[in-house]
Design an enzyme around this catalytic site. Structure first.
Site, PDB file in Angstrom:
ATOM      1  N   ASP A  93       0.838  -1.196   0.000  1.00  0.00           N
ATOM      2  CA  ASP A  93       0.000   0.000   0.000  1.00  0.00           C
ATOM      3  C   ASP A  93       0.873   1.246   0.000  1.00  0.00           C
ATOM      4  O   ASP A  93       1.489   1.588   1.007  1.00  0.00           O
ATOM      5  CB  ASP A  93      -0.931   0.018   1.213  1.00  0.00           C
ATOM      6  N   HIS A 113      -6.819   9.988  -2.499  1.00  0.00           N
ATOM      7  CA  HIS A 113      -6.254   9.905  -1.149  1.00  0.00           C
ATOM      8  C   HIS A 113      -7.136  10.612  -0.114  1.00  0.00           C
ATOM      9  O   HIS A 113      -7.410  10.067   0.959  1.00  0.00           O
ATOM     10  CB  HIS A 113      -4.841  10.511  -1.153  1.00  0.00           C
ATOM     11  N   TYR A 132       3.669   9.659   0.386  1.00  0.00           N
ATOM     12  CA  TYR A 132       4.599   9.026   1.312  1.00  0.00           C
ATOM     13  C   TYR A 132       6.052   9.353   0.968  1.00  0.00           C
ATOM     14  O   TYR A 132       6.943   9.128   1.795  1.00  0.00           O
ATOM     15  CB  TYR A 132       4.403   7.514   1.341  1.00  0.00           C
ATOM     16  N   LYS A 177      -2.069   6.149  -4.517  1.00  0.00           N
ATOM     17  CA  LYS A 177      -3.125   7.126  -4.260  1.00  0.00           C
ATOM     18  C   LYS A 177      -2.843   8.468  -4.945  1.00  0.00           C
ATOM     19  O   LYS A 177      -1.694   8.908  -5.010  1.00  0.00           O
ATOM     20  CB  LYS A 177      -3.266   7.346  -2.746  1.00  0.00           C
TER      21      LYS A 177
END
Length: 319
Positions: A39, A106, A44, A73
């Site tokens: 994921d 997201h 990130y 996302k």
């Protein structure tokens, strides 16, 4: 559901907050330990390293691309229809992939576009000199139409949403030509989200629970206190003792036994294996009910709290 080419594994490896310098090794080790669900997200800031870990695992024969379920996302700054495909192509290039198994919006939050050359990932503040979160007038309807186009082009196998509430789900289902297949939200014993889970099932949506261990994901961010750990609850500890499992395994088992997929994050090899080892036991119905009864609607990842403190903007998305 759209193009249900394979089933999403119930336990995934969450990549939020995995530092770049250890991320490629962490991904490789996760795949080696048996994880097939990763994921990821633009925000990130480690998708290049995630891609390196995936490539090394495939090159070493640990798995094939077809064995893996890769989620990423769409970030807030790419909601406009002309930016959605660009954002996906950037993610695919970083991950060294030709397609994603699942692409999610997201947050239901649109912000002004930030060029990749200016800053990537752009995070929450458009102009660091101003130091304030800004919003863009892009309706979620427009963003979803662009997501549908990605599916139609074969760049993503499934599309879905993160951090949507029940009202937004009803709205999305009223106009979606290609229905979402997955809803990803925060859920753990302190935030069971029973109504949202029931609605997701009514709409035939699979649910992925992020932060399935609750406070543990937020201690280092000062968004939770050590006293909030669900692992210290009596019912959890008693179940762990009965089963010969750890408290974390009990809480993770509670998540999948509810019917959700979960994406715990760890970079410790022993925890990687521990988090996967939750399919050889079951919690009793009483244990399930007592763990669910710990619910206090405690949401750790709430823009209504952190946006004001960190980005000088009050922007709640949950009531």
């Amino acid at each position: 559901m759209p193009n249900s080419h394979k089933e999403m594994p119930k336990v995934g490896f969450g990549l939020w907050k995995i530092p770049q310098d250890i991320c490629a090794d962490a991904v490789y080790n996760a795949i080696k330990a048996g994880y097939r669900h990763l994921d990821s997200a633009c925000d990130y800031g480690n998708e290049v390293q995630v891609g390196e870990g995936i490539k090394r695992a495939i090159d070493d024969g640990l798995c094939t691309r077809a064995d893996l379920w890769i989620t990423s996302k769409l970030w807030n700054t790419y909601h406009a229809k002309e930016h959605v495909k660009l954002a996906l192509e950037k993610t695919l290039a970083d991950l060294q992939l030709d397609y994603l198994d699942l692409y999610l919006i997201h947050f239901p939050i649109a912000q002004p576009f930030v060029d990749f050359e200016d800053r990537y990932p752009p995070e929450w503040i458009t102009d660091p000199a101003v130091g304030k979160m800004e919003l863009a007038p892009v309706p979620l309807f427009e963003t979803w139409q662009a997501m549908e186009s990605l599916y139609e082009k074969g760049l993503v196998k499934q599309i879905g949403i993160c951090n949507y509430n029940t009202g937004l789900l009803h709205d999305l289902m009223s106009y979606a030509q290609i229905k979402p297949s997955v809803l990803q939200v925060e859920s753990h014993p302190y935030l069971t989200q029973e109504s949202l889970m029931r609605l997701a099932a009514q709409y035939d949506l699979d649910v992925t629970a992020f932060s399935p261990l609750g406070a543990l994901s937020y201690l280092e961010l000062d968004m939770a206190g050590a006293a909030e750990s669900v692992l210290e609850q009596t019912v959890v500890k008693q179940a762990a003792q009965r089963l010969g499992k750890t408290a974390a395994q009990v809480v993770l088992r509670w998540g999948v036994q509810r019917g959700n997929a979960i994406i715990p994050k760890t970079s410790r090899p022993e925890r990687l294996k521990e988090n996967l080892d939750i399919f050889d036991f079951e919690l009793t119905s009483q244990e399930m009910d007592e763990i669910s009864a710990l619910n206090s609607n405690r949401r750790f990842n709430d823009p209504g709290n952190f946006c004001e403190g960190a980005f000088n903007t009050f922007h709640p998305i949950y009531d």
